[in-house]
Design a protein around this motif. Structure first.
Motif, PDB file in Angstrom:
ATOM      1  N   TRP A  56       0.832  -1.208   0.000  1.00 56.72           N
ATOM      2  CA  TRP A  56       0.000   0.000   0.000  1.00 56.72           C
ATOM      3  C   TRP A  56       0.868   1.261   0.000  1.00 56.72           C
ATOM      4  O   TRP A  56       0.549   2.259  -0.666  1.00 56.72           O
ATOM      5  CB  TRP A  56      -0.926   0.023   1.202  1.00 56.72           C
ATOM      6  CG  TRP A  56      -2.191  -0.760   1.097  1.00 56.72           C
ATOM      7  CD1 TRP A  56      -2.603  -1.786   1.916  1.00 56.72           C
ATOM      8  CD2 TRP A  56      -3.262  -0.574   0.159  1.00 56.72           C
ATOM      9  NE1 TRP A  56      -3.835  -2.256   1.539  1.00 56.72           N
ATOM     10  CE2 TRP A  56      -4.268  -1.529   0.466  1.00 56.72           C
ATOM     11  CE3 TRP A  56      -3.463   0.290  -0.910  1.00 56.72           C
ATOM     12  CZ2 TRP A  56      -5.459  -1.619  -0.259  1.00 56.72           C
ATOM     13  CZ3 TRP A  56      -4.640   0.196  -1.652  1.00 56.72           C
ATOM     14  CH2 TRP A  56      -5.617  -0.748  -1.317  1.00 56.72           C
ATOM     15  N   GLY A  72      -9.033   1.695  -0.269  1.00 55.55           N
ATOM     16  CA  GLY A  72      -8.896   0.868   0.927  1.00 55.55           C
ATOM     17  C   GLY A  72     -10.074   0.996   1.870  1.00 55.55           C
ATOM     18  O   GLY A  72     -10.556  -0.001   2.428  1.00 55.55           O
ATOM     19  N   GLY A  75     -13.011  -0.855   0.497  1.00 53.37           N
ATOM     20  CA  GLY A  75     -12.801  -2.278   0.733  1.00 53.37           C
ATOM     21  C   GLY A  75     -13.087  -2.674   2.174  1.00 53.37           C
ATOM     22  O   GLY A  75     -13.701  -3.715   2.440  1.00 53.37           O
ATOM     23  N   SER A  76     -12.643  -1.830   3.115  1.00 47.01           N
ATOM     24  CA  SER A  76     -12.930  -2.099   4.527  1.00 47.01           C
ATOM     25  C   SER A  76     -14.433  -2.088   4.787  1.00 47.01           C
ATOM     26  O   SER A  76     -14.969  -2.954   5.494  1.00 47.01           O
ATOM     27  CB  SER A  76     -12.248  -1.048   5.406  1.00 47.01           C
ATOM     28  OG  SER A  76     -10.848  -1.122   5.308  1.00 47.01           O
ATOM     29  N   SER A 102      -7.361  -4.103   3.793  1.00 45.54           N
ATOM     30  CA  SER A 102      -7.825  -2.894   3.115  1.00 45.54           C
ATOM     31  C   SER A 102      -7.497  -1.646   3.930  1.00 45.54           C
ATOM     32  O   SER A 102      -7.048  -0.630   3.390  1.00 45.54           O
ATOM     33  CB  SER A 102      -9.336  -2.979   2.883  1.00 45.54           C
ATOM     34  OG  SER A 102      -9.673  -4.073   2.058  1.00 45.54           O
TER      35      SER A 102
END
Length: 407
Positions: A56, A72, A75-76, A102
């Motif tokens: 990342w 991210g 995604g989380s 994520s």
């Protein structure tokens, strides 16, 4: 605005990285888990986070923090929302691992935003604000999530956390921007990733941070046990002192950031903090199991100091990085910290069980002293023996993971 949004994004991820511990009874009842099982479930977040920090960070250096953090956080949010729908603990654990992987994007990229937008003379305090958002997010979650669990159960907890991450993603997409003179998105950074990984200064800094995590987590995880179980303090009083320790530690992060800006150095304040932590934990080891009030007077400030140093290491890592590799360098340092954070409670508990609380506190002293030795003589940009730090200037076509100096 960039600092405020980055800090809010960091608090959003901290809400589930650290805040889920506040609803472990609800998690156990919902998924029919024992203590070891719920520990493994929550630990899955870190299992996902640690191996993804460096990738990342590299992505943030190449493509910018805005897209990396937004992707991210989405995604989380998706992983946490899906966790609200699954009845099996293994599936929930896998989704929490994905949420950790994520959310690592925010750990890697939000620090880079500070490095690119703030000059060296104010960067330490800005990074401290960003770092302080971690305990703030965890504290807010610890207050709110038990009530959510009582009202709506574990699925409601996951949905609330998903909503928080989604709101943070929207804020990042709307307000985070690259500096005006940043190179085009997707352009390859001037510095190579191998240069970051092979940098001996960064390796020493990361090792020093890893060692300082030991007293940090010994103090945070076992302070109540040392005072209550080991020295007879009432549980409520010991818990209140733990809360005080966290507040003092957060204030210390801000103070250390301001101090490092005024001193023109991150590592000199860091070495002083390491020395004070070593002395404090050593004194606490000698006092336990003596008078509990005296032990608390020594241990609480020592544990607070052990919480206060993270921003110094994080900022120093970014300033030591090759051009355009600040996020990668900070991710390397952060990876070392998370590895130590995973191991310290296990090792500390074993030492306390086998040799007693004084030995466990002495372990904090040894680790802080080794950190001080590791950091001794380590130089940083602007640390050339004078007290006047170089004045950073922006240079077109280059990212500012390191300070470009001029007078």
């Amino acid at each position: 605005m960039v600092l405020a949004v980055g800090s809010a994004a960091q608090a959003a991820t901290a809400a589930y990285f650290l805040g889920l511990a506040a609803v472990t009874p609800a998690l156990r009842a919902h998924f029919d888990l024992d203590l070891a099982g719920v520990g493994l479930m929550i630990g899955a977040i870190s299992v996902g986070l640690v191996p993804t920090l460096i990738p990342w960070g590299a992505a943030a250096d190449r493509f910018g923090e805005r897209g990396v953090m937004a992707i991210g956080l989405v995604g989380s949010a998706a992983a946490l929302a899906a966790a609200a729908l699954v009845p099996h603990p293994l599936a929930a654990g896998a989704l929490l691992m994905l949420a950790g992987a994520s959310g690592a994007s925010v750990n890697a990229a939000s620090g880079r935003a500070v490095m690119t937008w703030f000059p060296a003379r104010s960067r330490g305090l800005a990074m401290a604000v960003r770092q302080t958002s971690v305990p703030v997010g965890a504290a807010l979650a610890a207050v709110a999530l038990p009530a959510v669990a009582t009202a709506g159960g574990v699925p409601a907890v996951f949905l609330v956390l998903a909503a928080v991450c989604l709101l943070a993603a929207v804020a990042v997409a709307a307000f985070v921007r690259e500096p005006p003179d940043a190179p085009a998105r997707g352009s390859r950074p001037a510095g190579r990733m191998l240069d970051v990984l092979a940098d001996r200064r960064l390796q020493r800094l990361s090792a020093g941070g890893l060692l300082l995590v030991v007293p940090q987590f010994l103090g945070s995880v076992f302070l109540v046990e040392v005072l209550h179980t080991g020295s007879g303090m009432p549980l409520a009083a010991a818990g209140a002192l733990l809360a005080l320790t966290q507040v003092l530690g957060a204030a210390g992060r801000l103070g250390n950031g301001f101090w490092s800006d005024r001193a023109g150095s991150r590592l000199r304040p860091l070495r002083i903090v390491a020395a004070l932590v070593a002395v404090g934990f050593g004194a606490a080891a000698l006092l336990q199991p003596g008078p509990v009030v005296l032990l608390a007077v020594v241990l609480v400030p020592a544990a607070a100091l052990a919480i206060s140093w993270n921003g110094l290491v994080f900022t120093a890592a970014g300033e030591l990085a090759p051009p355009g590799r600040a996020a990668t360098a900070m991710a390397v340092s952060n990876t070392a910290n998370y590895l130590a954070a995973a191991a310290t409670p296990v090792v500390g508990g074993f030492v306390a069980q086998v040799a007693g609380w004084p030995a466990m506190l002495a372990l904090g002293t040894v680790a802080a002293a080794l950190a001080l030795l590791t950091l001794r003589g380590l130089r940083e940009p602007g640390d050339a023996g004078n007290v006047t730090p170089p004045v950073p200037r922006r240079t077109p076509g280059r990212r500012h993971g390191t300070v470009v100096t001029g007078h």
